[in-house]
Scaffold this motif. Structure first.
Motif, PDB file in Angstrom:
ATOM      1  N   HIS A   1       0.850  -1.190   0.000  1.00 39.46           N
ATOM      2  CA  HIS A   1       0.000   0.000   0.000  1.00 39.46           C
ATOM      3  C   HIS A   1       0.888   1.243   0.000  1.00 39.46           C
ATOM      4  CE1 HIS A   1      -3.641   2.345   0.619  1.00 39.46           C
ATOM      5  NE2 HIS A   1      -2.878   3.118   1.376  1.00 39.46           N
ATOM      6  N   VAL A   2       0.551   2.218  -0.859  1.00 41.59           N
ATOM      7  CA  VAL A   2       1.339   3.445  -0.991  1.00 41.59           C
ATOM      8  C   VAL A   2       0.439   4.657  -0.774  1.00 41.59           C
ATOM      9  CG1 VAL A   2       2.816   4.823  -2.506  1.00 41.59           C
ATOM     10  CG2 VAL A   2       2.845   2.326  -2.684  1.00 41.59           C
ATOM     11  N   ASP A   3       0.909   5.577   0.056  1.00 40.22           N
ATOM     12  CA  ASP A   3       0.251   6.871   0.242  1.00 40.22           C
ATOM     13  C   ASP A   3       1.253   7.955  -0.112  1.00 40.22           C
ATOM     14  OD1 ASP A   3      -2.363   6.183   1.311  1.00 40.22           O
ATOM     15  OD2 ASP A   3      -1.300   5.523   3.115  1.00 40.22           O
ATOM     16  N   VAL A   4       0.876   8.842  -1.044  1.00 41.53           N
ATOM     17  CA  VAL A   4       1.687  10.006  -1.392  1.00 41.53           C
ATOM     18  C   VAL A   4       0.872  11.218  -0.962  1.00 41.53           C
ATOM     19  CG1 VAL A   4       2.826  11.315  -3.223  1.00 41.53           C
ATOM     20  CG2 VAL A   4       2.727   8.806  -3.360  1.00 41.53           C
ATOM     21  N   VAL A   5       1.427  11.975   0.001  1.00 40.58           N
ATOM     22  CA  VAL A   5       0.702  13.089   0.600  1.00 40.58           C
ATOM     23  C   VAL A   5       1.569  14.343   0.541  1.00 40.58           C
ATOM     24  CG1 VAL A   5      -0.405  13.900   2.725  1.00 40.58           C
ATOM     25  CG2 VAL A   5      -0.412  11.460   2.177  1.00 40.58           C
ATOM     26  N   SER A   6       0.963  15.462   0.125  1.00 39.21           N
ATOM     27  CA  SER A   6       1.670  16.748   0.163  1.00 39.21           C
ATOM     28  C   SER A   6       1.211  17.501   1.402  1.00 39.21           C
ATOM     29  CB  SER A   6       1.365  17.565  -1.092  1.00 39.21           C
ATOM     30  OG  SER A   6       0.065  18.114  -1.029  1.00 39.21           O
ATOM     31  N   ALA A   7       1.755  18.681   1.587  1.00 36.50           N
ATOM     32  CA  ALA A   7       1.346  19.501   2.723  1.00 36.50           C
ATOM     33  C   ALA A   7      -0.122  19.913   2.608  1.00 36.50           C
ATOM     34  CB  ALA A   7       2.228  20.747   2.810  1.00 36.50           C
ATOM     35  N   GLU A   8      -0.653  19.937   1.372  1.00 38.48           N
ATOM     36  CA  GLU A   8      -2.028  20.373   1.154  1.00 38.48           C
ATOM     37  C   GLU A   8      -3.047  19.243   1.090  1.00 38.48           C
ATOM     38  OE1 GLU A   8       0.190  21.592  -1.556  1.00 38.48           O
ATOM     39  OE2 GLU A   8       0.804  23.207  -0.224  1.00 38.48           O
ATOM     40  N   LYS A   9      -2.667  18.098   0.484  1.00 41.31           N
ATOM     41  CA  LYS A   9      -3.679  17.063   0.244  1.00 41.31           C
ATOM     42  C   LYS A   9      -3.042  15.712  -0.063  1.00 41.31           C
ATOM     43  CE  LYS A   9      -3.954  18.288  -4.634  1.00 41.31           C
ATOM     44  NZ  LYS A   9      -4.757  18.703  -5.747  1.00 41.31           N
ATOM     45  N   SER A  10      -3.895  14.695  -0.082  1.00 37.11           N
ATOM     46  CA  SER A  10      -3.464  13.357  -0.487  1.00 37.11           C
ATOM     47  C   SER A  10      -3.440  13.313  -2.020  1.00 37.11           C
ATOM     48  CB  SER A  10      -4.441  12.301   0.047  1.00 37.11           C
ATOM     49  OG  SER A  10      -4.087  11.031  -0.449  1.00 37.11           O
ATOM     50  N   ILE A  11      -2.320  12.878  -2.585  1.00 35.76           N
ATOM     51  CA  ILE A  11      -2.152  12.831  -4.033  1.00 35.76           C
ATOM     52  C   ILE A  11      -2.470  11.438  -4.570  1.00 35.76           C
ATOM     53  CG2 ILE A  11      -0.493  13.181  -5.917  1.00 35.76           C
ATOM     54  CD1 ILE A  11      -1.126  15.731  -4.314  1.00 35.76           C
ATOM     55  N   PHE A  12      -2.109  10.398  -3.799  1.00 39.03           N
ATOM     56  CA  PHE A  12      -2.341   9.021  -4.234  1.00 39.03           C
ATOM     57  C   PHE A  12      -2.460   8.123  -3.012  1.00 39.03           C
ATOM     58  CE2 PHE A  12      -0.821   4.747  -5.112  1.00 39.03           C
ATOM     59  CZ  PHE A  12      -1.547   4.405  -6.240  1.00 39.03           C
ATOM     60  N   SER A  13      -3.366   7.176  -3.092  1.00 42.90           N
ATOM     61  CA  SER A  13      -3.485   6.134  -2.073  1.00 42.90           C
ATOM     62  C   SER A  13      -3.961   4.881  -2.780  1.00 42.90           C
ATOM     63  CB  SER A  13      -4.482   6.555  -0.986  1.00 42.90           C
ATOM     64  OG  SER A  13      -4.542   5.560   0.020  1.00 42.90           O
TER      65      SER A  13
END
Length: 141
Positions: free
Chosen positions: A6-18
């Protein structure tokens, strides 16, 4: 069916990918990391560059641009906490080229060490965005 993580890519503003991936490539500060399911636990800083995900049942890799932040790897989960993150297709090439030129000009006309360091950081980010765009072009040909 291939093993996934499972991969979560998160920026300071929002979730980009999960979602699930078979493989993750990330730009660590000490070099690129290749991550497969059941990878040993690890926490490291990331630098500006491309995160590449090989998704199940998909030939093309998903590409994301990240700038700064942390990467945490657990045997079943990869979490990317980036200062800035965006899908590769959302990068504005003209804006990245402008930022690169402006940073190079600022480095030539430095008025202080702080200005020079800021220009270097901006240049590194612009170059990483341009490299991400180039990776996207190569995979589509």
């Amino acid at each position: 069916m291939a093993m996934t993580i499972h991969v979560d890519v998160v920026s300071a503003e929002k979730s980009i990918f999960s979602g699930l991936a078979e493989f993750v490539a990330a730009p660590g500060v000490m070099g690129e990391l290749g991550i497969y399911p059941r990878h040993a636990p690890l926490i490291t800083r990331i630098k500006s560059g491309a995160i590449r995900l090989k998704l199940p049942d998909q030939v093309e890799e998903e590409v994301f641009f990240v700038s700064g932040g942390m990467l945490e790897i657990q045997p079943g989960v990869v979490t990317v906490l980036a200062d800035v993150a965006m899908r590769g297709h959302d990068i504005d090439e003209a804006k990245a080229l402008e930022a690169k030129a402006a940073a190079e000009e600022a480095m030539r006309n430095k008025s202080s060490e702080i200005d020079y360091a800021r220009a270097q950081a901006e240049l590194a980010e612009a170059v990483a965005q341009i490299a991400t765009i180039e990776k996207l072009r190569k995979k589509s040909h």
